[in-house]
Write a protein that holds these residues in place. Structure first.
Motif, PDB file in Angstrom:
ATOM      1  N   LEU A 102     -59.191 -39.307 112.311  1.00  0.00           N
ATOM      2  CA  LEU A 102     -58.155 -38.867 111.390  1.00  0.00           C
ATOM      3  C   LEU A 102     -58.785 -38.340 110.113  1.00  0.00           C
ATOM      4  CD1 LEU A 102     -55.404 -41.623 111.598  1.00  0.00           C
ATOM      5  CD2 LEU A 102     -55.520 -39.435 112.774  1.00  0.00           C
ATOM      6  N   GLN A 103     -59.788 -39.039 109.633  1.00  0.00           N
ATOM      7  CA  GLN A 103     -60.567 -38.624 108.470  1.00  0.00           C
ATOM      8  C   GLN A 103     -62.009 -38.999 108.749  1.00  0.00           C
ATOM      9  OE1 GLN A 103     -58.856 -40.145 104.863  1.00  0.00           O
ATOM     10  NE2 GLN A 103     -57.139 -38.734 104.986  1.00  0.00           N
ATOM     11  N   ARG A 142     -47.888 -42.117 108.314  1.00  0.00           N
ATOM     12  CA  ARG A 142     -47.425 -40.959 107.543  1.00  0.00           C
ATOM     13  C   ARG A 142     -48.582 -40.376 106.770  1.00  0.00           C
ATOM     14  NH1 ARG A 142     -42.294 -41.976 104.131  1.00  0.00           N
ATOM     15  NH2 ARG A 142     -43.976 -42.410 102.690  1.00  0.00           N
ATOM     16  N   CYS A 143     -48.535 -39.091 106.574  1.00  0.00           N
ATOM     17  CA  CYS A 143     -49.563 -38.388 105.801  1.00  0.00           C
ATOM     18  C   CYS A 143     -48.931 -37.792 104.553  1.00  0.00           C
ATOM     19  CB  CYS A 143     -50.176 -37.259 106.629  1.00  0.00           C
ATOM     20  SG  CYS A 143     -51.021 -37.817 108.106  1.00  0.00           S
ATOM     21  N   ARG A 145     -51.534 -33.644 109.030  1.00  0.00           N
ATOM     22  CA  ARG A 145     -52.538 -33.860 110.076  1.00  0.00           C
ATOM     23  C   ARG A 145     -51.823 -34.022 111.402  1.00  0.00           C
ATOM     24  NH1 ARG A 145     -57.547 -34.639 108.549  1.00  0.00           N
ATOM     25  NH2 ARG A 145     -57.931 -35.071 106.367  1.00  0.00           N
TER      26      ARG A 145
END
Length: 95
Positions: A32-33, A79-80, A85
């Motif tokens: 994700l990161q 949630r972003c 993303r």
């Protein structure tokens, strides 16, 4: 075999160990990161990943955080904020 979704994040001090832990995470989930992965795992897969990561880590310098988001077929919401993303779909994926 029930699968659960986990958010995994790591902070590894040594570049060599960092690459090895990163490779293990990439084998088990989707990034994700930079050091954060979303993994859908069975209990056995989670145990295998934890064992493999612990063998690589220096337990006095490094850390891995594992957050259980619930069953893979209905996990807690992620949630972003900011740039959106694409989150991976639940369940096993064929690559």
């Amino acid at each position: 075999m029930a699968r659960r979704r986990y958010l995994m994040a790591y902070d590894i001090a040594d570049p060599s160990r960092l690459r090895r832990v990163c490779n293990l995470m990439e084998d088990h989930g989707q990034r994700l990161q930079y050091s954060v992965f979303l993994c859908d795992l069975s209990l056995g897969e989670r145990a295998d990943l934890e064992t493999s990561v612990a063998e690589v880590m220096d337990l006095t310098e490094d850390s891995v955080v594992e957050i259980d988001l619930g069953p893979a077929n209905r996990p807690a919401a992620v949630r972003c904020l900011g740039r959106p993303r694409a989150l991976p779909e639940s369940g096993p994926q064929i690559v």
